[in-house]
Design an enzyme around this catalytic site. Structure first.
Site, PDB file in Angstrom:
ATOM      1  N   LYS A  81       0.870  -1.176   0.000  1.00 54.34           N
ATOM      2  CA  LYS A  81       0.000   0.000   0.000  1.00 54.34           C
ATOM      3  C   LYS A  81       0.902   1.219   0.000  1.00 54.34           C
ATOM      4  O   LYS A  81       2.057   1.159   0.427  1.00 54.34           O
ATOM      5  CB  LYS A  81      -0.933   0.005   1.199  1.00 54.34           C
ATOM      6  CG  LYS A  81      -0.299   0.101   2.545  1.00 54.34           C
ATOM      7  CD  LYS A  81       0.091   1.492   2.997  1.00 54.34           C
ATOM      8  CE  LYS A  81      -1.047   2.465   2.893  1.00 54.34           C
ATOM      9  NZ  LYS A  81      -0.575   3.807   3.341  1.00 54.34           N
ATOM     10  N   THR A 123      10.205   0.744   1.088  1.00 55.89           N
ATOM     11  CA  THR A 123       8.967   1.353   0.641  1.00 55.89           C
ATOM     12  C   THR A 123       8.003   1.571   1.779  1.00 55.89           C
ATOM     13  O   THR A 123       8.292   1.256   2.915  1.00 55.89           O
ATOM     14  CB  THR A 123       8.273   0.462  -0.384  1.00 55.89           C
ATOM     15  OG1 THR A 123       7.098   1.129  -0.817  1.00 55.89           O
ATOM     16  CG2 THR A 123       7.856  -0.855   0.241  1.00 55.89           C
ATOM     17  N   ASN A 131      -4.620  16.171   1.122  1.00 55.09           N
ATOM     18  CA  ASN A 131      -3.660  16.436   2.188  1.00 55.09           C
ATOM     19  C   ASN A 131      -3.935  17.685   2.994  1.00 55.09           C
ATOM     20  O   ASN A 131      -3.326  17.904   4.040  1.00 55.09           O
ATOM     21  CB  ASN A 131      -2.244  16.453   1.618  1.00 55.09           C
ATOM     22  CG  ASN A 131      -1.816  15.048   1.281  1.00 55.09           C
ATOM     23  OD1 ASN A 131      -1.787  14.201   2.151  1.00 55.09           O
ATOM     24  ND2 ASN A 131      -1.565  14.790   0.007  1.00 55.09           N
TER      25      ASN A 131
END
Lengths: 407, 407
Positions: free
Chosen positions: A179, A190, A402
């Site tokens: 994800k 990652t 965001n």
């Protein structure tokens, strides 16, 4: 090497589950479990951020010191980062609960979290979630699929892949899920990526294979330049394929690495293309660079540039921004020498050469940039090294997601 | 040290003008001239981008080799970058035209360009513009004001300042103007910034003063992380104040540096606050860092983070993003030790300490973050060094401006 159906449950002996534990959101899955019926060798790579989330610290310890691992439990919604001693205690409590329910040692349990930084986990709901996961887990393709959905946050699609290949006449399978959509600029690993394999391979070689593989996969993507506190990539190998254990580098190891690279590159590209708010996968290919490291730095500089990303969103052939981003990367080159192309399913076009723009058609260029996968190809004309980086465009939706992520 | 009215024409002997030359847009001013009645010592700092615009290469040569400088001509709309030999020829043609009209040597003429990369200048309209500029220039405050407007691109306000101070009983004046809104992440200099002074100071010390001054002013701002191909900061000193020429470091030099720092910091903050699409000036103050360089790196990492910038736009007390950006800066510190505060005109509030969030009011925090100037203050508790960086929030309008900049 063949891509097959499935994800983390594709390899023999792996089971999975996903449930809605009510961690932060209502009515969506937010906890996943991966379980191996046999003990696994485990390799891991973790964020280089100085501010490391509690599950990162917990998993590092397991990867480095435990004789084997056998389960991974992951929650979405809260990252368990910047949570002090209590955050570590909660990791331990998760492991204890899994240990009790599945009858495996506490130090064989890996944990993962993703979501808002700075909040404590609702540990009662987490432990209740683990009970459900333990009850529901199975080895079906569907179970792996469900797990890959349960770890999503702002992701819009789940991300999984499986490949298989032959070793000593045995079929070896490698499956993975990940994800990642925002705060994506992995450095040595990652966001959250879990790879399972039934290959028999020594722990040392497993770690070598993983460490090599991330350099040109996860470490070559960027959504927003923000290296997360939680980045984790785990690789579990339970040996059930029945191949002769890989204990030294050679043909079998190379074959395994090739499969691993295919899985990791696929998952990394999926994350970049599903970057928060993205409408396009934005690929940069550098060819004929003087060194491999130069090629990587140049490619990442372009996909990380806000102005390049906005140009991709606007389908605007504003090639100067790509040259600008190459120029401030820190790599030395002669801008009068390089050639720059735009490429996508709609075609390939030379844009800049010998220090000036060629006489290209703006309309044609805009058409190339309007595809869902767009490549900027730069020929450095200095050597033979190549690298590819992946990012996404910068859109209104990135800002929207965001500016009100927590609310 | 006193702030006075005006900009580049505030110091004795400096004249300016601004005109609409039709470079790229209709009906807006897009060319400016600064002229000194006397020859000037000149200092300059330029982009570190490998891809340097033609006017940057031209000006570097003048700053390094010419005995003096006497004029600066600047156009907005087209950056004259990635334009090959023709771009350099056009710089020369500009200088020739200024030289002929103002009766000064060609190598006393500095040029500057800002705008789209990769297009050639419309040299006929540029030269016609220079004729108008030469005819209209004068030493009024209004003329300086006009010039500062004529160099704007996506800027929403013009940026100028002047200060004066006493040396040997003489009044010395320092004035400046700059532009910059996107592709702003200066490295060793800024977008376009022009400072004029009537101080008498040797060329070497002038360069020293400028090189020192940019480190904690222009080099501490970021709008989008993209270091431009055209960054230029020029400082011209014509000596007309009548002070004893500053030829060594000491009290007079320090006084001059203090004034220069005030001018450069003011202009740098103005650029950050007027970043493309910005609704707020986003300041990060690092205190008690182990080294000055650490403090600078930490401060810049926070103001450069897309996620921090989006949180400021959303007035979202998502403090974990600030910790995350400190953590991936490359500076080593203990996240359990530091303290993080939000501060603005609406108040100051401790948010994070001893590795965990304190029990703060979300409502109060959002109020602090809703002001047009917002500060994130971080106490590293490792030493005594301090640095401040400035940026702006990341908004829909940044995306809008840059997804269709050229159209």
């Amino acid at each position: 090497m063949e891509q097959i159906q499935g994800g983390v449950t594709a390899a023999k002996g792996f089971e999975a589950a996903g449930v809605a534990a009510g961690i932060k959101y209502k009515d969506r899955m937010d906890m996943a479990l991966i379980y191996s019926t046999e003990p696994c060798n485990v390799a891991g790579t973790f964020t280089t951020n100085i501010v490391k989330a509690a599950p990162v610290l917990w998993d590092k310890e397991i990867v480095e010191k435990s004789p084997f691992a056998q389960a991974v439990v992951v929650n979405a919604g809260i990252a368990n980062a910047c949570t002090g001693k209590q955050g570590m205690d909660y990791c331990h409590e998760e492991a204890k609960t899994v240990s009790k329910l599945l009858g495996i040692p506490e130090n064989a349990v890996l944990v993962g979290s993703t979501g808002v930084i700075g909040m404590q986990l609702p540990i009662d709901r987490i432990c209740a979630g683990i009970e459900e996961l333990a009850a529901q887990k199975d080895g079906s393709i569907e179970a792996g699929h469900t797990a890959s959905k349960a770890i999503m946050t702002t992701d819009t699609v789940n991300k999984e892949i499986a490949v298989s290949f032959e070793l000593d006449g045995k079929t070896v399978t490698l499956g993975g899920m990940c994800k990642g959509s925002g705060m994506i600029h992995p450095n040595m690993c990652t966001m959250l990526s879990y790879i399972t394999t039934d290959a028999a391979i020594s722990k040392n070689l497993l770690q070598d294979a993983l460490s090599e593989s991330i350099v040109d996969s996860y470490n070559m993507i960027s959504v927003d330049g923000d290296t997360s506190t939680n980045d984790t990539c785990l690789l579990l190998a339970n040996g059930l394929a029945g191949n002769t254990e890989i204990v030294q580098k050679g043909e079998a190891y190379d074959k395994f690495c090739e499969a691993l690279q295919m899985v990791n590159t696929y998952l990394a590209k999926k994350m970049a293309g599903d970057g928060e708010g993205a409408t396009a996968l934005f690929e940069t290919v550098i060819v004929n660079a003087a060194t491999k490291q130069d090629a990587r730095i140049l490619a990442k500089s372009v996909v990380g540039s806000s102005l390049c990303k906005a140009a991709i969103y606007g389908h605007d052939a504003n090639f100067g921004r790509f040259l600008c981003a190459l120029g401030y990367s820190g790599v030395v080159f002669n801008p009068e020498k390089i050639a720059l192309f735009f490429e996508s399913k709609a075609g390939k076009m030379l844009i800049y050469e010998d220090g000036v723009a060629v006489n290209y058609s703006e309309e044609e260029a805009a058409k190339i940039l309007s595809e869902p996968e767009v490549t900027i190809l730069v020929d450095m004309k200095m050597g033979t090294e190549t690298a590819t980086a992946w990012g996404c465009d910068l859109t209104y939706d990135y800002v929207k997601i965001n500016a009100d992520y927590r609310s």
